[in-house]
Design an enzyme around this catalytic site. Structure first.
Site, PDB file in Angstrom:
ATOM      1  N   LYS A  43      41.716  12.692 -78.454  1.00 50.72           N
ATOM      2  CA  LYS A  43      40.437  12.675 -77.720  1.00 50.72           C
ATOM      3  C   LYS A  43      40.120  11.264 -77.238  1.00 50.72           C
ATOM      4  O   LYS A  43      40.035  10.325 -78.015  1.00 50.72           O
ATOM      5  CB  LYS A  43      39.316  13.214 -78.614  1.00 50.72           C
ATOM      6  CG  LYS A  43      37.991  13.336 -77.881  1.00 50.72           C
ATOM      7  CD  LYS A  43      37.012  14.168 -78.666  1.00 50.72           C
ATOM      8  CE  LYS A  43      35.657  14.233 -77.999  1.00 50.72           C
ATOM      9  NZ  LYS A  43      34.695  15.022 -78.752  1.00 50.72           N
TER      10      LYS A  43
ATOM     11  N   CYS B 230      34.999   7.795 -80.890  1.00 51.18           N
ATOM     12  CA  CYS B 230      33.595   7.647 -81.296  1.00 51.18           C
ATOM     13  C   CYS B 230      33.150   6.213 -80.964  1.00 51.18           C
ATOM     14  O   CYS B 230      33.778   5.247 -81.405  1.00 51.18           O
ATOM     15  CB  CYS B 230      33.427   7.930 -82.778  1.00 51.18           C
ATOM     16  SG  CYS B 230      31.701   7.895 -83.283  1.00 51.18           S
TER      17      CYS B 230
ATOM     18  N   LYS C 206      33.410  19.380 -86.707  1.00 49.76           N
ATOM     19  CA  LYS C 206      32.909  17.994 -86.737  1.00 49.76           C
ATOM     20  C   LYS C 206      34.000  17.114 -87.364  1.00 49.76           C
ATOM     21  O   LYS C 206      34.695  17.527 -88.294  1.00 49.76           O
ATOM     22  CB  LYS C 206      31.626  17.974 -87.585  1.00 49.76           C
ATOM     23  CG  LYS C 206      31.022  16.618 -87.816  1.00 49.76           C
ATOM     24  CD  LYS C 206      30.056  16.210 -86.737  1.00 49.76           C
ATOM     25  CE  LYS C 206      29.575  14.786 -86.983  1.00 49.76           C
ATOM     26  NZ  LYS C 206      29.093  14.136 -85.764  1.00 49.76           N
TER      27      LYS C 206
HETATM   28  C1  LIG Z   1      25.186  14.607 -81.776  1.00 46.00           C
HETATM   29  C2  LIG Z   1      26.629  14.490 -81.372  1.00 46.00           C
HETATM   30  C3  LIG Z   1      27.589  14.299 -82.346  1.00 46.00           C
HETATM   31  C4  LIG Z   1      28.934  14.179 -81.979  1.00 46.00           C
HETATM   32  N1  LIG Z   1      29.893  14.038 -82.951  1.00 46.00           N
HETATM   33  C5  LIG Z   1      31.207  13.994 -82.597  1.00 46.00           C
HETATM   34  C6  LIG Z   1      32.208  13.946 -83.598  1.00 46.00           C
HETATM   35  O1  LIG Z   1      31.958  13.970 -84.799  1.00 46.00           O
HETATM   36  N2  LIG Z   1      33.501  13.875 -83.181  1.00 46.00           N
HETATM   37  C7  LIG Z   1      33.860  13.872 -81.854  1.00 46.00           C
HETATM   38  O2  LIG Z   1      35.043  13.820 -81.546  1.00 46.00           O
HETATM   39  N3  LIG Z   1      32.911  13.942 -80.900  1.00 46.00           N
HETATM   40  C8  LIG Z   1      31.608  14.015 -81.234  1.00 46.00           C
HETATM   41  N4  LIG Z   1      30.656  14.112 -80.260  1.00 46.00           N
HETATM   42  C9  LIG Z   1      31.054  14.085 -78.828  1.00 46.00           C
HETATM   43  C10 LIG Z   1      31.175  15.482 -78.211  1.00 46.00           C
HETATM   44  O3  LIG Z   1      32.176  16.252 -78.847  1.00 46.00           O
HETATM   45  C11 LIG Z   1      31.490  15.399 -76.705  1.00 46.00           C
HETATM   46  O4  LIG Z   1      32.736  14.741 -76.523  1.00 46.00           O
HETATM   47  C12 LIG Z   1      30.431  14.662 -75.895  1.00 46.00           C
HETATM   48  O5  LIG Z   1      29.149  14.860 -76.434  1.00 46.00           O
HETATM   49  C13 LIG Z   1      30.411  15.091 -74.416  1.00 46.00           C
HETATM   50  O6  LIG Z   1      30.280  16.483 -74.275  1.00 46.00           O
HETATM   51  P1  LIG Z   1      28.864  17.265 -74.106  1.00 46.00           P
HETATM   52  O7  LIG Z   1      28.174  16.694 -72.905  1.00 46.00           O
HETATM   53  O8  LIG Z   1      29.250  18.706 -73.954  1.00 46.00           O
HETATM   54  O9  LIG Z   1      28.106  17.015 -75.357  1.00 46.00           O
HETATM   55  C14 LIG Z   1      29.302  14.247 -80.610  1.00 46.00           C
HETATM   56  C15 LIG Z   1      28.310  14.446 -79.641  1.00 46.00           C
HETATM   57  C16 LIG Z   1      26.982  14.582 -80.004  1.00 46.00           C
HETATM   58  C17 LIG Z   1      25.955  14.820 -78.930  1.00 46.00           C
END
Ligand SMILES: Cc1cc2nc3c(=O)[nH]c(=O)nc-3n(C[C@H](O)[C@H](O)[C@H](O)COP(=O)(O)O)c2cc1C
Length: 416
Positions: free
Chosen positions: A219, A181, A83
């Protein structure tokens, strides 16, 4: 198995020279993790980082503390991105509820399959020192597994340098920079506020790459007109790879009884980030655009980590066919748990077996050449119709008979 992470001491050389002597050793296999004889080999070596499979925990709740990251390694994830951390966790104040789901059934019936997920969660609210101690502990227990620190800071060179130094000291194998973010942090000129502004991005990437001694992935946010622009800036500034996508700015819905937006905190809401199955087609398009740009403009082993809506091995195969080196999963783990990686590996191997692919490199980027412009599609269709008509009409002259098409050519001149 020895990790290949390169951690050279800082030198005046360019960041690429410093960290990248032939980093993507695509022919290098992680022998300890190669499948049984005859099994398709899922191992990858990206920017010198060896992983038993391309599946990486995406930054978010599934990488939020020691217990869950340990679980990810135990279940067999190829790598873990923790995270996102920053210097001062006290400035990070989360609210609840902070998630909302979109279901496939009409009226969002609770029985419907979850297809979309919105969060208004911020980066880690745990003290940096606590997170760093946990990274150290994990690297001590799993020295050969890949742990990537995700970092974000304010627009301040000294702060970025301090954060990089402290996170690197914990022993992480690489850094992923959260330039993406979409909520909360942009208000402090962090996250997407940097990723959406190529001038700022170039400056901050410059600070990062003059300091970092491990591979750096930038990212990207999808909340931008042309994602290739920031990706290009990050790579030109010396980042070893890009990751895409972070969440898509969204409003999950309006409660038609209360007339308040969701997720509702004390009667109010704020746009959040959309993820899960519903974002997969959008992520595929963004990854395709970045992959094409990288193929045309960068050829020094820069890597691409694809993210967005992965729940099956086939979802991952699609990303790899577009050119991804690794595939990250975040919401999929929140819905199905850490054992999901076993299903992902099995399904990806099934796909590989079906096509006789023995390694990830055998098919990485194989579908990319089949994207073109709409104008070109029109031209190709015109040409194909012309050819089909010609065949239907029969041969114009005896000199047109061919060996390969002989049977079809004969058929084209039969009347019934
Ligand atoms: C609840 C939640 C918290 C997230 N926190 C972060 C974070 O702290 N840092 C980050 O780079 N991406 C964060 N993301 C984004 C995910 O890493 C990812 O890029 C995004 O959700 C798309 O992928 P997925 O469909 O597999 O979730 C978060 C996503 C979710 C759902």
């Amino acid at each position: 198995m020895e990790s290949l992470t390169l951690r050279a001491s800082p030198s005046p050389a360019s960041p690429l020279q410093r960290r990248l002597p032939g980093r993507r050793a695509t022919s290098v296999r992680a022998t300890a993790s190669a499948g049984a004889a005859g099994e398709p080999d899922l191992s990858v070596c990206v920017n010198g980082l060896k992983m038993p499979n391309p599946f990486v925990i995406g930054s978010g709740p599934p990488g939020t503390n020691y217990t869950v990251m340990k679980r990810a390694f135990d279940e067999g994830w190829g790598g873990v991105i923790a995270k996102t951390v920053s210097l001062d966790a006290e400035k990070v104040i989360n609210v609840t509820p902070r998630y909302a789901k979109l279901r496939a059934e009409p009226n969002g019936s609770a029985m419907g399959k979850i297809i979309g997920w919105q969060n208004i969660e911020l980066i880690s609210d745990r003290p940096l020192e606590t997170m760093l101690n946990e990274f150290k502990q994990l690297k001590k227990e799993y020295p050969d597994r890949i742990l990537i620190g995700s970092i974000m800071e304010e627009y301040n060179k000294a702060a970025w340098h301090e954060l990089i130094e402290r996170v690197e000291e914990s022993g992480v194998d690489a850094l992923e920079i959260n330039f993406s973010c979409p909520h909360g942090m942009p208000e402090r000129k962090m996250g997407a506020a940097v990723g959406q502004d190529c001038g700022l991005l170039e400056e901050v990437c410059g600070w990062i790459n003059e300091k970092a001694t491990v591979p750096v992935w930038a990212k990207m946010t999808p909340n931008i007109t042309d994602i290739t622009q920031p990706a290009r800036v990050a790579l030109k500034s010396g980042c070893e790879g890009v990751s895409a996508i972070n969440t898509i700015m969204s409003v999950m819905g309006i409660n038609l009884k209360t007339l308040r937006p969701e997720p509702c905190v004390e009667g109010y809401s704020t746009p959040g980030g959309y993820s899960a199955r519903a974002v997969h087609p959008i992520a595929l398009a963004k990854v395709m655009q970045i992959a094409r740009m990288m193929k045309e403009e960068f050829d020094n082993g820069q890597s691409l980590s694809a993210i967005g809506g992965v729940e099956t091995g086939n979802d991952a195969a699609e990303f790899i066919l577009l050119g991804a080196d690794t595939v990250q999963v975040c919401t999929g783990v929140m819905m199905h748990g850490y054992p999901l990686v076993k299903k992902l590996c099995t399904e990806l191997q099934d796909f590989m077996r079906e096509h006789n692919f023995s390694s990830i490199e055998d098919f990485r980027g194989a579908s990319l050449p089949y994207f073109t412009t709409h104008t070109d599609l029109v031209q190709r269709q015109k040409e194909a119709i012309k050819q089909r008509k010609a065949i239907r009409k029969g041969l114009q002259s005896d000199k047109d008979w061919t060996g390969d098409g002989f049977v079809k050519e004969t058929e084209s001149m039969v009347s019934n």
